[in-house]
Structures are given as structure tokens and as C-alpha cells.
Scaffold this active site. Structure first.
Site, PDB file in Angstrom:
ATOM      1  N   ASP A   1       2.356   1.731  -3.439  1.00  0.00           N
ATOM      2  CA  ASP A   1       1.313   2.205  -4.347  1.00  0.00           C
ATOM      3  C   ASP A   1       1.037   3.688  -4.122  1.00  0.00           C
ATOM      4  OD1 ASP A   1      -0.873   1.876  -6.277  1.00  0.00           O
ATOM      5  OD2 ASP A   1      -2.187   2.084  -4.533  1.00  0.00           O
TER       6      ASP A   1
ATOM      7  N   HIS B   1       0.839  -1.200   0.000  1.00  0.00           N
ATOM      8  CA  HIS B   1       0.000   0.000   0.000  1.00  0.00           C
ATOM      9  C   HIS B   1       0.879   1.257   0.000  1.00  0.00           C
ATOM     10  CE1 HIS B   1      -3.273   2.717   0.754  1.00  0.00           C
ATOM     11  NE2 HIS B   1      -2.859   3.004   1.976  1.00  0.00           N
TER      12      HIS B   1
END
Length: 112
Positions: A83, A80
Site C-alpha cells: 500500500d 502495508h
């Protein structure tokens, strides 16, 4: 030497935090540019860049360890974080273009 999952997750949290702050600054920069406040827009995009640089520094620590032979377990928070980092880097690049576009539009409107 292997970085622990906790260490990797902490870097992931740092990436999310710094990149999240950068994203917020970039969006506010777009708002300022749309409103015609280009000085504020440029200040905010530079703030976004500083925040993303901090995120990148966090990422580089792990990359250096891995390049040195350390094994890394991938955690969801790290994915995460990666990203968020990459999409925010793109947003900052696009924000710079959009600020210039808003400025050009304003200049053209003022010619009429």
C-alpha cells in the site's frame, strides 16, 4: 520452495522504509516547488524516485520467487508495504505534475 513469513515480512518492512523515505522526499519537493525553488524540488523528486526504485526492487524479489512457483503467505506488514509503495508511486507522479504547475504559475506571475 516457500518464502517464510519472516522473509515476506522483512520485504514488507523494506517496502515501508524505502517508500516512506520516498514519500518524505516527494512532500519536501512539493514544499520546495511552492516556495519557487524548482532546482531543489527536482532534486528531491529524483531522490524520491531512487528510493521508490529500491522499494520496487525489494518487491520484485518476491514476485520473481512467486512466479517461479514459490508459495507466499501474505502478512499484514507486506500488505502495508504494498500500500505504501503504490500510494507513494502515485504521489511521485503527482509531484512531478505539481512542480510543473507551480513553475507555470510562477512564470505567469512574473509576466504581470
Amino acid at each position: 520452495m516457500m518464502a517464510t513469513k519472516e522473509e515476506i515480512s522483512m520485504v514488507g518492512f523494506a517496502l515501508v522504509a524505502y517508500a516512506g523515505d520516498a514519500r518524505t522526499a516527494a512532500v519536501h519537493a512539493l514544499d520546495a516547488a511552492e516556495a519557487g525553488d524548482f532546482d531543489k524540488a527536482n532534486e528531491l523528486v529524483e531522490k524520491a524516485q531512487q528510493d521508490i526504485n529500491e522499494a520496487h526492487n525489494q518487491q520484485t524479489q518476491l514476485l520473481s520467487q512467486e512466479a517461479g512457483g514459490a508459495e507466499m503467505d501474505v502478512t499484514f506488514i507486506m500488505v502495508h508495504g504494498q500500500d505504501t509503495l503504490m500510494t507513494t508511486m502515485l504521489l511521485i507522479d503527482e509531484t512531478r505534475y505539481m512542480i510543473r504547475m507551480f513553475k507555470r504559475i510562477k512564470e505567469l506571475e512574473n509576466k504581470q
